[in-house]
Design a protein around this motif. Structure first.
Motif, PDB file in Angstrom:
ATOM      1  N   UNK A   1       0.874  -1.178   0.000  1.00  0.00           N
ATOM      2  CA  UNK A   1       0.000   0.000   0.000  1.00  0.00           C
ATOM      3  C   UNK A   1       0.907   1.223   0.000  1.00  0.00           C
ATOM      4  N   UNK A   2       0.872   2.006  -1.076  1.00  0.00           N
ATOM      5  CA  UNK A   2       1.793   3.127  -1.253  1.00  0.00           C
ATOM      6  C   UNK A   2       1.071   4.314  -1.880  1.00  0.00           C
ATOM      7  N   UNK A   3       1.724   5.473  -1.939  1.00  0.00           N
ATOM      8  CA  UNK A   3       1.135   6.605  -2.658  1.00  0.00           C
ATOM      9  C   UNK A   3       1.015   6.282  -4.150  1.00  0.00           C
ATOM     10  N   UNK A   4       0.106   6.946  -4.815  1.00  0.00           N
ATOM     11  CA  UNK A   4      -0.033   6.779  -6.264  1.00  0.00           C
ATOM     12  C   UNK A   4       1.279   7.139  -6.961  1.00  0.00           C
ATOM     13  N   UNK A   5       1.651   6.340  -7.955  1.00  0.00           N
ATOM     14  CA  UNK A   5       2.842   6.626  -8.740  1.00  0.00           C
ATOM     15  C   UNK A   5       4.136   6.164  -8.116  1.00  0.00           C
ATOM     16  N   UNK A   6       4.075   5.530  -6.949  1.00  0.00           N
ATOM     17  CA  UNK A   6       5.298   5.071  -6.279  1.00  0.00           C
ATOM     18  C   UNK A   6       5.947   3.954  -7.098  1.00  0.00           C
ATOM     19  N   UNK A   7       7.243   4.117  -7.380  1.00  0.00           N
ATOM     20  CA  UNK A   7       7.980   3.116  -8.147  1.00  0.00           C
ATOM     21  C   UNK A   7       8.891   2.271  -7.265  1.00  0.00           C
ATOM     22  N   UNK A   8       9.492   2.890  -6.242  1.00  0.00           N
ATOM     23  CA  UNK A   8      10.422   2.155  -5.381  1.00  0.00           C
ATOM     24  C   UNK A   8       9.662   1.565  -4.189  1.00  0.00           C
TER      25      UNK A   8
ATOM     26  N   UNK B   1      18.067   8.802  -0.804  1.00  0.00           N
ATOM     27  CA  UNK B   1      17.449   9.334  -2.014  1.00  0.00           C
ATOM     28  C   UNK B   1      16.962  10.746  -1.712  1.00  0.00           C
ATOM     29  N   UNK B   2      17.194  11.658  -2.645  1.00  0.00           N
ATOM     30  CA  UNK B   2      16.796  13.059  -2.460  1.00  0.00           C
ATOM     31  C   UNK B   2      15.527  13.313  -3.261  1.00  0.00           C
TER      32      UNK B   2
ATOM     33  N   UNK C   1      18.072   9.190  -6.979  1.00  0.00           N
ATOM     34  CA  UNK C   1      18.082   7.920  -6.266  1.00  0.00           C
ATOM     35  C   UNK C   1      19.425   7.617  -5.619  1.00  0.00           C
ATOM     36  N   UNK C   2      19.351   6.899  -4.492  1.00  0.00           N
ATOM     37  CA  UNK C   2      20.561   6.426  -3.825  1.00  0.00           C
ATOM     38  C   UNK C   2      21.145   5.228  -4.569  1.00  0.00           C
ATOM     39  N   UNK C   3      20.271   4.439  -5.193  1.00  0.00           N
ATOM     40  CA  UNK C   3      20.688   3.234  -5.908  1.00  0.00           C
ATOM     41  C   UNK C   3      20.313   3.354  -7.383  1.00  0.00           C
ATOM     42  N   UNK C   4      21.054   2.682  -8.264  1.00  0.00           N
ATOM     43  CA  UNK C   4      20.700   2.700  -9.696  1.00  0.00           C
ATOM     44  C   UNK C   4      19.299   2.166  -9.937  1.00  0.00           C
ATOM     45  N   UNK C   5      18.697   2.598 -11.039  1.00  0.00           N
ATOM     46  CA  UNK C   5      17.316   2.250 -11.343  1.00  0.00           C
ATOM     47  C   UNK C   5      17.053   0.767 -11.484  1.00  0.00           C
ATOM     48  N   UNK C   6      18.039  -0.019 -11.939  1.00  0.00           N
ATOM     49  CA  UNK C   6      17.850  -1.453 -12.076  1.00  0.00           C
ATOM     50  C   UNK C   6      17.501  -2.086 -10.730  1.00  0.00           C
ATOM     51  N   UNK C   7      17.957  -1.454  -9.626  1.00  0.00           N
ATOM     52  CA  UNK C   7      17.619  -1.926  -8.284  1.00  0.00           C
ATOM     53  C   UNK C   7      16.407  -1.184  -7.733  1.00  0.00           C
TER      54      UNK C   7
END
Length: 707
Positions: free
Chosen positions: A294-301, A345-346, A354-360
């Motif tokens: 359960x997350x905000x709309x549009x959350x990817x991580x 992550x800022x 992001x703190x980590x690359x997008x693949x992660x």
């Protein structure tokens, strides 16, 4: 000895007129030198000796942004503070600051008690004037508010924290030029104007520029520096975003090819899949547990998912499942080093770094629905009174079945129709008949049970003194797809609290485990007691409305705030809770070997132990905690845990980066507020709002804007 000490020690009784003469001459000299310039710094050996004996105090200098020309503070450690008025030392005026700049580590000597001052009761406006002929009355005419506090002056600087500063030329910059030199005004008002040499004033007058300080001579009103480069035109979005990042010391270069080569691949031709060796080592929850996020709309991580089910013995099982970032980010790897450097992550109003690359962060470590993922899970068995009967920690394999957003989860709880649920849950849209009804019933039962558990967990914390505080969050909508009403959090506040409570519960139990296993080097999060003198605004505002606030403990404070309700004005309680938030000390990460056990607590959450475990995609502290948890529960997990000294240094770094990220987010919101209001007519309804006065000053007021 200084001459004054010598006379006081050996001649005071023998010759009182000698002391009178000395004090008269001293006052005369001080009044003249104050106008001429600054004082020299004491030798290093004298400073070190004075620090050992307690004559001098060392600390970071923090300049008051609202009154930068007059007020700065040096914070003492609590054990060094013997004054009732708190642990801050007031540094009043630029002469007492003695060329120290905001952020410098300074050595301070106390003034005689007769010269102690209170904080200014005057609001100072920032100005773009670069004139060096300002009246010296500025420091002399400020009015104190009557609350006298320890006051001192800088006698030495042990560490300069000069950095790159964003600055601009003033509108009257020509008046400041002397032989090719010009004064520039830093973006941060806590930094004094800086004199640089440049013949590009005309070319750069509309630009934001970067400068550095080189020196500050004893006879100079301002420091000397040099021009580095231009960021672009003032007011342009990318210029202002660059300024925010630089001012908050945030560096976010693209991830390097070498870092990317360390990471797994997930392409249509070469899809990532669960490794056989991991399947044998991990607990497989894919078929046995209904897991959802359960997350905000549009959350990817998506780094956290939940599960809840009834057990055959009548108890309830609650599970929190967090992305296993540490499987992909090995200690000492290039990805690990970069994540450590960034630490978080800022999030800005219109973008994130992001703190980590997008693949992660957006793929292999994101617990999206319908795919297999590695997780680290905490699973509790709860009895009918929601007391913990048993807890299990370990590595798992999960497959989230649903990716819900807050509003939808709240609708499910509130009794949404089958059609509404199916329309908003893509994972259900290919089902029909009895299978569809069964799946919907399972989801509704899980969401309702989760909210029931969370209410009970929160009730226990509140009974223990947990605070429910307020802050006004500015929400920036960058598209035209939603109305203002759609953005307000009221419709999904209960489900938001549910998720937060489950995460708090997991963080608390992980803290208990790693503190038990690593008593001298566990990474925990401490929220210290607030200082009594920070509650002035809260207490005075409450008294005006006829309420009394008891600040003796978090429990009495929470109970007092619950009683501060004006039936005729709902804003009163919101304002008082906001003022309570402003009075709080900052929470911080620490190593358990660096604080006594009775200081481990989290004041705001009313918990004896707390850490961060639930967001390893966006917080490096959580990555460290995951490694410590696995070292605590798995004998086969081979990892050298950092010792107390190393972990304390890492904690300081993470704290600094965490604060920088928060400040950058705030600055970004303010930037977009400026862009939003720019060019609007002052009679526009968006530009008119009711406000509440919550503090009076001699020449103005502070107001709270609830909208």
């Amino acid at each position: 000895m200084k001459l004054g000490e010598y006379l006081q020690t050996f001649w005071k009784q023998a010759n009182t007129s000698l002391m009178d003469l000395f004090e008269s001459l001293t006052a005369s000299v001080q009044s003249k030198t104050k106008k001429k310039g600054y004082s020299g710094y004491l030798p290093t050996d004298v400073l070190e000796a004075g620090l050992k004996t307690g004559r001098y105090i060392q600390g970071h200098m923090n300049v008051n942004k609202s009154n930068a020309s007059e007020e700065a503070f040096v914070r003492r450690k609590r054990e060094e503070s013997k004054e009732d008025s708190g642990s801050d030392i007031l540094i009043h005026g630029m002469s007492s600051r003695n060329r120290a700049v905001h952020g410098d580590v300074v050595v301070v000597e106390f003034l005689p008690r007769s010269e102690w001052k209170g904080r200014s009761n005057v609001i100072k406006e920032t100005t773009e004037s670069t004139s060096e002929s300002k009246s010296s009355k500025d420091e002399e005419e400020s009015e104190d508010n009557g609350d006298i506090m320890p006051t001192g002056y800088v006698v030495g600087i042990t560490q300069r924290n000069w950095r790159e500063y964003v600055a601009a030329f003033a509108q009257d910059e020509k008046t400041g030029q002397k032989g090719g030199k010009v004064l520039v005004i830093p973006w941060d008002y806590r930094i004094p104007k800086i004199r640089i040499s440049t013949r590009q004033v005309e070319k750069l007058k509309d630009d934001r520029i970067i400068v550095r300080i080189d020196s500050w001579d004893i006879d100079s009103q301002y420091p000397n520096g040099h021009f580095i480069r231009s960021l672009g035109k003032i007011g342009e979005l990318e210029t202002e975003i660059s300024a925010i990042l630089i001012e908050n010391n945030i560096s976010v270069p693209p991830f390097s090819d070498a870092q990317m080569k360390e990471l797994p691949v997930d392409t249509p031709d070469n899809p990532w899949k669960i490794e056989d060796v991991e399947l044998k080592k991990r607990r497989d929850l894919r078929d046995s547990h209904l897991i959802f996020s359960i997350d905000p709309k549009g959350c990817e991580d998506v780094d956290d998912t939940l599960s809840v089910r009834h057990l055959e013995n009548g108890n309830i099982e609650l599970g929190v499942h967090i992305a296993d970032v540490t499987h992909f980010v090995k200690p000492g790897s290039l990805t690990d080093q970069e994540a450590k450097k960034r630490s978080t992550t800022v999030y800005l109003a219109d973008r994130r770094y992001d703190m980590l690359p997008g693949i992660l962060s957006a793929n292999l470590c994101s617990l999206i629905s319908g795919v297999d993922r590695y997780a680290v899970s905490v699973i509790w068995e709860l009895d009918s009174k929601y007391e913990v009967v048993d807890v299990w920690y370990g590595k798992t394999i999960i497959r989230s079945q649903y990716k819900l957003f807050y509003e939808l989860a709240q609708l499910v709880h509130d009794g949404a129709s089958q059609a509404e649920i199916v329309d908003n849950v893509p994972e259900l849209q290919d089902l029909s008949g009895e299978q569809l009804v069964t799946k919907i019933d399972e989801l509704v039962l899980a969401v309702n049970q989760l909210m029931t558990i969370a209410r009970q967990l929160k009730r226990k914390r509140v009974r223990g003194g947990a605070l429910e505080l307020e802050s006004v969050e500015v929400q920036v909508q960058l598209s035209e797809t939603k109305s203002v009403e759609d953005l307000t959090p009221k419709d999904h506040m209960e489900i938001h609290d549910t998720i937060a409570e489950c995460m708090i519960f997991a963080n608390h139990w992980v803290a208990k485990k790693i503190a038990e296993s690593f008593s001298q080097c566990a990474l925990l999060r401490h929220h210290p007691l607030p200082r009594d003198n920070q509650f002035g605004n809260l207490k005075s505002c409450a008294e005006v409305k006829g309420f009394s606030v008891d600040i003796n403990s978090n429990k009495t404070l929470a109970e007092s705030l619950d009683k501060c309700v004006d039936p005729a004005d709902g804003i009163v309680n919101k304002l008082l809770r906001t003022l309570a938030t402003q009075a709080m000390s900052n929470a911080a990460y620490f190593s358990t070997g660096s604080l006594p056990n009775d200081q481990f607590f989290h004041y705001g959450l009313a918990l004896d132990l707390y850490t961060h475990f639930t967001s390893p995609i966006r917080r490096f502290a959580d990555v460290i905690v995951h490694r410590q948890l696995m070292a605590a529960v798995e004998a086969a997990y081979k990892l050298e845990i950092p010792g107390n000294k190393e972990l304390s240094e890492l904690s300081d770094h993470i704290n600094q980066k965490h604060r920088a990220s928060q400040y950058a987010q705030r600055d970004s919101q303010e930037l977009f507020q400026c862009l939003y209001f720019k060019g609007r007519d002052s009679n526009d309804e968006c530009c008119i709002v009711d406000a509440v006065i919550f503090q009076l000053r001699n020449n103005g007021v502070y107001v709270f804007i609830p909208r």
